[in-house]
Motif scaffolding. Structure first.
Motif, PDB file in Angstrom:
ATOM      1  N   VAL A 141       0.838  -1.205   0.000  1.00 31.61           N
ATOM      2  CA  VAL A 141       0.000   0.000   0.000  1.00 31.61           C
ATOM      3  C   VAL A 141       0.874   1.257   0.000  1.00 31.61           C
ATOM      4  CG1 VAL A 141      -1.706   1.342   1.298  1.00 31.61           C
ATOM      5  CG2 VAL A 141      -1.943  -1.144   1.118  1.00 31.61           C
ATOM      6  N   ASP A 142       1.880   1.288   0.839  1.00 31.64           N
ATOM      7  CA  ASP A 142       2.784   2.435   0.885  1.00 31.64           C
ATOM      8  C   ASP A 142       3.470   2.646  -0.460  1.00 31.64           C
ATOM      9  OD1 ASP A 142       2.106   2.847   3.510  1.00 31.64           O
ATOM     10  OD2 ASP A 142       3.911   1.917   4.341  1.00 31.64           O
ATOM     11  N   GLY A 143       3.856   1.545  -1.102  1.00 31.30           N
ATOM     12  CA  GLY A 143       4.504   1.623  -2.398  1.00 31.30           C
ATOM     13  C   GLY A 143       3.586   2.203  -3.464  1.00 31.30           C
ATOM     14  N   LEU A 144       2.317   1.799  -3.454  1.00 32.47           N
ATOM     15  CA  LEU A 144       1.350   2.341  -4.414  1.00 32.47           C
ATOM     16  C   LEU A 144       1.189   3.842  -4.214  1.00 32.47           C
ATOM     17  CD1 LEU A 144      -1.437  -0.419  -4.333  1.00 32.47           C
ATOM     18  CD2 LEU A 144       0.241  -0.024  -6.143  1.00 32.47           C
ATOM     19  N   MET A 145       1.101   4.252  -2.965  1.00 30.62           N
ATOM     20  CA  MET A 145       0.910   5.682  -2.686  1.00 30.62           C
ATOM     21  C   MET A 145       2.129   6.507  -3.094  1.00 30.62           C
ATOM     22  SD  MET A 145      -1.108   5.631   0.970  1.00 30.62           S
ATOM     23  CE  MET A 145      -2.781   4.976   1.080  1.00 30.62           C
ATOM     24  N   LYS A 146       3.312   5.949  -2.924  1.00 32.01           N
ATOM     25  CA  LYS A 146       4.534   6.668  -3.283  1.00 32.01           C
ATOM     26  C   LYS A 146       4.714   6.774  -4.791  1.00 32.01           C
ATOM     27  CE  LYS A 146       7.116   5.607   0.936  1.00 32.01           C
ATOM     28  NZ  LYS A 146       8.166   4.748   1.543  1.00 32.01           N
TER      29      LYS A 146
END
Length: 205
Positions: A135-140
């Motif tokens: 999830v963090d990767g998608l947001m970044k």
């Protein structure tokens, strides 16, 4: 504010699961029936699309990805593998019924685990950690839609931890080749680590 959608899809059927065996880390391929059913579902239903596809490293998930999403190159993530059933791998509940550790594990006794395998808490910690990283990767990166092809146990656990409406793990059960779509709102995710599960997939139209 941009929201993010993740589609959770359970891999196609394997022969051993149909025989009632506990299959976790064992790397078995899809059965012929499993492959045929996925092709049938792909022809009859609509699977969601996305630019990013993640899979468990096990053959049954990678093969499912290749059948449903032949034009997408999957990103294989080891931590999305199914629970490690240790010495119980390949055995049925009937074969294990006289094992006291198995009885404790079935009853959900705290700290119980398959011999030489993962406990429920160890399994949940592993998959929750990698899911939050996804999830963090998608947001970044700004990718607002992704597909995760993994195992029933993984999906049920993740939805029981993060999903709204709140439901126990067994209430998120799904057939092979099916799953759920969830929407993540950054503000709600950063505050409460929750996501809205809004539909079952694939869809008919």
């Amino acid at each position: 504010m941009q929201s993010y959608v993740i589609h959770f899809l359970r891999h196609g059927a394997i022969a051993d699961t149909l025989k009632g065996k506990y299959i976790g880390k064992t790397d078995v391929p899809l059965s012929e029936e499993g492959r045929a059913l996925l092709r049938k579902y792909d022809a009859e239903y609509i699977y969601p699309g996305a630019a990013v596809l993640f899979t468990s490293p096990l053959k049954r998930c990678v093969e499912t990805a290749n059948i449903i999403y032949p034009d997408l190159k999957p990103i294989v993530i080891d931590q999305l593998a199914e629970c490690d059933f240790g010495d119980w791998e390949g055995k049925t509940a009937d074969e294990l019924k006289d094992n006291p550790d198995f009885q404790k594990w079935l009853a959900g006794e705290k700290g119980s685990k398959p011999t030489n395998g993962e406990s429920g808490s160890e399994f949940a910690e592993r998959i929750c950690l990698v899911f939050e990283q996804i999830v963090d990767g998608l947001m970044k990166t700004g990718n607002n839609e992704a597909i995760i092809i993994t195992h029933g146990g993984v999906i049920m656990t993740l939805l029981s931890v993060y999903g709204l409406p709140r439901a126990k793990s067994f209430e998120w059960v799904m057939d092979n080749g099916f799953g759920y779509s969830a929407r993540i709102t950054p503000m709600l995710w950063s505050r409460d680590k929750v996501m809205e599960v809004y539909r079952k997939i694939p869809v008919t139209e």
